[in-house]
Scaffold this motif. Structure first.
Motif, mmCIF file in Angstrom:
data_model
loop_
_atom_site.group_PDB
_atom_site.id
_atom_site.type_symbol
_atom_site.label_atom_id
_atom_site.label_comp_id
_atom_site.label_asym_id
_atom_site.label_seq_id
_atom_site.Cartn_x
_atom_site.Cartn_y
_atom_site.Cartn_z
ATOM 1 N N LEU A 160 34.526 35.545 50.626
ATOM 2 C CA LEU A 160 35.243 36.595 51.655
ATOM 3 C C LEU A 160 36.508 37.014 50.752
ATOM 4 C CD1 LEU A 160 32.852 35.172 52.897
ATOM 5 C CD2 LEU A 160 33.455 34.899 54.910
ATOM 6 N N ARG A 161 36.491 38.644 51.755
ATOM 7 C CA ARG A 161 38.128 39.396 51.303
ATOM 8 C C ARG A 161 38.712 38.835 52.373
ATOM 9 N NH1 ARG A 161 33.684 43.743 51.178
ATOM 10 N NH2 ARG A 161 34.203 44.351 48.612
ATOM 11 N N PRO A 162 40.125 38.767 52.402
ATOM 12 C CA PRO A 162 40.933 38.830 52.727
ATOM 13 C C PRO A 162 40.362 38.303 54.502
ATOM 14 C CG PRO A 162 41.829 39.151 51.184
ATOM 15 C CD PRO A 162 40.787 39.537 51.030
ATOM 16 N N TYR A 163 40.157 39.566 55.145
ATOM 17 C CA TYR A 163 39.980 40.090 56.497
ATOM 18 C C TYR A 163 38.750 39.587 56.404
ATOM 19 C CZ TYR A 163 36.520 43.968 54.390
ATOM 20 O OH TYR A 163 36.304 45.093 54.213
ATOM 21 N N GLN A 164 37.339 39.312 56.125
ATOM 22 C CA GLN A 164 36.641 38.952 56.506
ATOM 23 C C GLN A 164 36.816 37.723 56.213
ATOM 24 O OE1 GLN A 164 34.276 39.288 52.758
ATOM 25 N NE2 GLN A 164 32.776 41.327 53.774
ATOM 26 N N GLN A 165 37.283 36.652 55.871
ATOM 27 C CA GLN A 165 38.172 34.787 56.446
ATOM 28 C C GLN A 165 38.636 35.031 57.527
ATOM 29 O OE1 GLN A 165 37.311 32.435 53.999
ATOM 30 N NE2 GLN A 165 37.934 31.408 55.317
ATOM 31 N N TRP A 191 38.322 33.497 63.192
ATOM 32 C CA TRP A 191 38.581 33.312 64.131
ATOM 33 C C TRP A 191 36.672 33.069 65.154
ATOM 34 C CZ3 TRP A 191 41.395 34.217 67.760
ATOM 35 C CH2 TRP A 191 41.220 35.350 68.845
ATOM 36 N N MET A 192 36.143 33.147 64.461
ATOM 37 C CA MET A 192 34.471 32.559 65.589
ATOM 38 C C MET A 192 34.441 31.111 65.471
ATOM 39 S SD MET A 192 31.721 35.545 63.914
ATOM 40 C CE MET A 192 32.185 34.968 62.131
ATOM 41 N N CYS A 245 32.176 37.906 69.358
ATOM 42 C CA CYS A 245 31.505 39.551 69.023
ATOM 43 C C CYS A 245 32.482 39.840 68.044
ATOM 44 C CB CYS A 245 31.798 40.627 70.550
ATOM 45 S SG CYS A 245 30.890 41.759 70.394
ATOM 46 N N LEU A 246 31.985 40.537 67.360
ATOM 47 C CA LEU A 246 32.493 40.903 66.041
ATOM 48 C C LEU A 246 32.872 42.828 66.257
ATOM 49 C CD1 LEU A 246 31.659 39.175 62.885
ATOM 50 C CD2 LEU A 246 33.944 39.084 64.195
ATOM 51 N N GLY A 306 32.273 44.116 56.646
ATOM 52 C CA GLY A 306 31.114 42.866 56.456
ATOM 53 C C GLY A 306 31.339 41.763 57.406
ATOM 54 N N LYS A 307 30.390 42.224 58.842
ATOM 55 C CA LYS A 307 29.995 41.476 59.443
ATOM 56 C C LYS A 307 28.853 41.084 59.484
ATOM 57 C CE LYS A 307 29.767 45.098 62.703
ATOM 58 N NZ LYS A 307 30.654 46.406 61.439
ATOM 59 N N THR A 308 28.109 41.087 58.372
ATOM 60 C CA THR A 308 27.254 40.135 58.758
ATOM 61 C C THR A 308 27.120 39.382 57.926
ATOM 62 O OG1 THR A 308 25.395 41.688 58.981
ATOM 63 C CG2 THR A 308 25.354 40.708 57.872
ATOM 64 N N LEU A 309 28.164 39.716 56.509
ATOM 65 C CA LEU A 309 27.957 37.682 55.816
ATOM 66 C C LEU A 309 29.488 37.633 56.404
ATOM 67 C CD1 LEU A 309 28.140 36.646 52.949
ATOM 68 C CD2 LEU A 309 30.487 38.873 52.242
ATOM 69 N N GLN A 310 29.858 37.538 57.687
ATOM 70 C CA GLN A 310 31.295 36.748 58.173
ATOM 71 C C GLN A 310 30.735 36.273 59.204
ATOM 72 O OE1 GLN A 310 34.492 38.923 60.352
ATOM 73 N NE2 GLN A 310 33.835 40.172 59.168
#
Length: 99
Positions: free
Chosen positions: A5-10, A15-16, A27-28, A35-39
C-alpha cells in the motif's frame, strides 16, 4: 494482501481499522484511481484474520461487480468470493451452497 500500500492507502486502511475497533462505520470517498478498492480489500483481510468465520457484503453498481471480483482474486486470492447480482432466485441460495 498481495500488494504494497502507498502511504495514503495505508492511512486509509488504518482509519477504517480504527473506526471498526470503536464500533463505527466508515466511508472512503476520494478521486477515482487512488486505491479505495485495495484499501477496502486490505481491511477485509484484516477483518478475516480477526473473525475467520465472518461474512462481508460489498454493494456496488452492476458495472463494477466483475472488477471487484478480479481485484479480490488478484490481491486476496485466499478470500472466498460469491457474486450475487439480483438474477439469482435469492441471496439465501448463495448461502445454501456452503458459503
Amino acid at each position: 494482501v498481495k500488494a504494497t500500500l502507498r502511504p495514503y492507502q495505508q492511512k486509509g486502511f488504518e482509519w477504517m481499522a480504527l473506526l471498526s475497533e470503536i464500533g463505527a462505520g466508515a466511508c472512503l470517498a476520494d478521486d477515482m484511481g487512488l486505491g479505495k478498492t485495495l484499501q477496502t480489500i486490505s481491511f477485509l483481510c484484516w477483518q478475516q484474520m480477526k473473525y475467520p468465520h465472518g461474512v462481508h457484503l460489498i454493494i456496488c453498481p452492476a458495472s463494477l461487480i466483475f472488477n471487484w471480483k478480479q481485484e479480490l482474486e488478484k490481491f486476496a486470492p485466499h478470500l472466498k468470493v460469491l457474486l450475487y447480482n439480483g438474477q439469482q432466485p435469492s441471496i439465501e441460495s448463495l448461502f445454501a451452497k456452503g458459503f
